[in-house]
Design a protein around this motif. Structure first.
Motif, PDB file in Angstrom:
ATOM      1  N   ASN A  86      98.568 114.020  22.872  1.00  0.00           N
ATOM      2  CA  ASN A  86      97.433 113.169  23.236  1.00  0.00           C
ATOM      3  C   ASN A  86      96.094 113.734  22.793  1.00  0.00           C
ATOM      4  O   ASN A  86      95.133 112.994  22.665  1.00  0.00           O
ATOM      5  CB  ASN A  86      97.404 112.972  24.752  1.00  0.00           C
ATOM      6  N   LEU A  87      96.013 115.028  22.554  1.00  0.00           N
ATOM      7  CA  LEU A  87      94.725 115.647  22.253  1.00  0.00           C
ATOM      8  C   LEU A  87      94.441 115.707  20.757  1.00  0.00           C
ATOM      9  O   LEU A  87      93.393 115.280  20.291  1.00  0.00           O
ATOM     10  CB  LEU A  87      94.680 117.046  22.863  1.00  0.00           C
ATOM     11  N   TYR A  88      95.412 116.249  19.987  1.00  0.00           N
ATOM     12  CA  TYR A  88      95.171 116.452  18.556  1.00  0.00           C
ATOM     13  C   TYR A  88      95.967 115.511  17.654  1.00  0.00           C
ATOM     14  O   TYR A  88      95.763 115.486  16.459  1.00  0.00           O
ATOM     15  CB  TYR A  88      95.506 117.902  18.173  1.00  0.00           C
ATOM     16  N   GLY A  89      96.913 114.799  18.226  1.00  0.00           N
ATOM     17  CA  GLY A  89      97.717 113.885  17.408  1.00  0.00           C
ATOM     18  C   GLY A  89      98.726 114.599  16.529  1.00  0.00           C
ATOM     19  O   GLY A  89      99.154 114.065  15.513  1.00  0.00           O
ATOM     20  N   THR A  90      99.104 115.826  16.922  1.00  0.00           N
ATOM     21  CA  THR A  90     100.065 116.595  16.137  1.00  0.00           C
ATOM     22  C   THR A  90     101.393 116.690  16.890  1.00  0.00           C
ATOM     23  O   THR A  90     101.436 116.571  18.110  1.00  0.00           O
ATOM     24  CB  THR A  90      99.531 118.015  15.870  1.00  0.00           C
ATOM     25  N   PRO A  91     102.477 116.930  16.167  1.00  0.00           N
ATOM     26  CA  PRO A  91     103.772 117.049  16.844  1.00  0.00           C
ATOM     27  C   PRO A  91     103.897 118.387  17.558  1.00  0.00           C
ATOM     28  O   PRO A  91     103.246 119.368  17.207  1.00  0.00           O
ATOM     29  CB  PRO A  91     104.783 116.940  15.697  1.00  0.00           C
ATOM     30  N   GLY A  92     104.768 118.414  18.573  1.00  0.00           N
ATOM     31  CA  GLY A  92     105.007 119.672  19.275  1.00  0.00           C
ATOM     32  C   GLY A  92     105.881 119.482  20.496  1.00  0.00           C
ATOM     33  O   GLY A  92     106.308 118.369  20.819  1.00  0.00           O
ATOM     34  N   TRP A  93     106.144 120.588  21.176  1.00  0.00           N
ATOM     35  CA  TRP A  93     106.961 120.603  22.394  1.00  0.00           C
ATOM     36  C   TRP A  93     106.031 120.759  23.583  1.00  0.00           C
ATOM     37  O   TRP A  93     105.236 121.689  23.639  1.00  0.00           O
ATOM     38  CB  TRP A  93     107.974 121.747  22.330  1.00  0.00           C
TER      39      TRP A  93
END
Length: 195
Positions: free
Chosen positions: A165-172
């Motif tokens: 939600n913050l940076y628009g990047t994928p992650g866990w």
């Protein structure tokens, strides 16, 4: 005048119905909030379990009274050790596995374990994608700490998001308790102290 009175009555009825609906929904939410929390399931020991970015299969647990996989103990300490086969399910090498296992009901001096590869004692290695490695989680304990014969460990998993939600990047993200494993705990004396 009749139309104005009628409009006022309709407004009051609409507002009253809205208030009643809001109170009803709030009551339902309060009732569901009062329900007992869902207990995480007991995870199987004989098969691997997908726990977010890791596939895990616990192997054994024991208390060691000597140096274990390169982890030094202070005088008067012992160590709780959990060995588990772990596979990195992601596309990158990673070592974000420190919070996967946590012993339940033990007073730990440091909740963060030391973690080593069992095959060569390398501490906190990166695990490569798709490669299964046996890892040893080592928690130092006070020498007089009581460890039950069967011990439960909480298993924490994370959720993969293609975009945060913050940076628009994928992650866990969003760690949660996936379940619990329970293992018998053996006692391994220090060399030269056995019968």
């Amino acid at each position: 005048m009749f139309r104005t009175a009628r409009s006022k009555v309709q407004t009051w009825i609409t507002a009253g119905a809205g208030t009643i609906a809001a109170l009803f929904v709030a009551g339902l939410m309060g009732a569901f909030g009062a329900l007992p929390a869902h207990t995480p399931p007991l995870l199987p020991l004989d098969t691997a379990t997908d726990a977010g970015r890791w596939r895990i299969r616990p192997v054994r647990a024991y208390v060691s009274h000597a140096r274990t996989y390169g982890v030094l103990l202070k005088p008067g300490q012992k160590a709780l050790v959990l060995e588990a086969d772990m596979t990195n399910r992601t596309a990158r090498s990673d070592k974000a596995y420190f919070d996967v296992f946590k012993p339940d009901g033990l007073a730990l001096a440091d909740p963060m374990p030391m973690i080593a590869l069992t095959r060569d004692g390398t501490l906190t290695p990166e695990l490569h994608p798709g490669m299964t490695e046996r890892m040893a989680y080592v928690w130092p304990l006070a020498g007089e700490a009581a460890v039950p014969a069967n011990l439960s460990f909480g298993v924490t998993a994370e959720i993969f998001k293609p975009r945060d939600n913050l940076y628009g990047t994928p992650g866990w993200f969003n760690p949660y308790r996936l379940g619990t494993i329970t293992l018998p705990v053996a006692d391994v004396p220090a060399p030269g102290t056995g019968p």
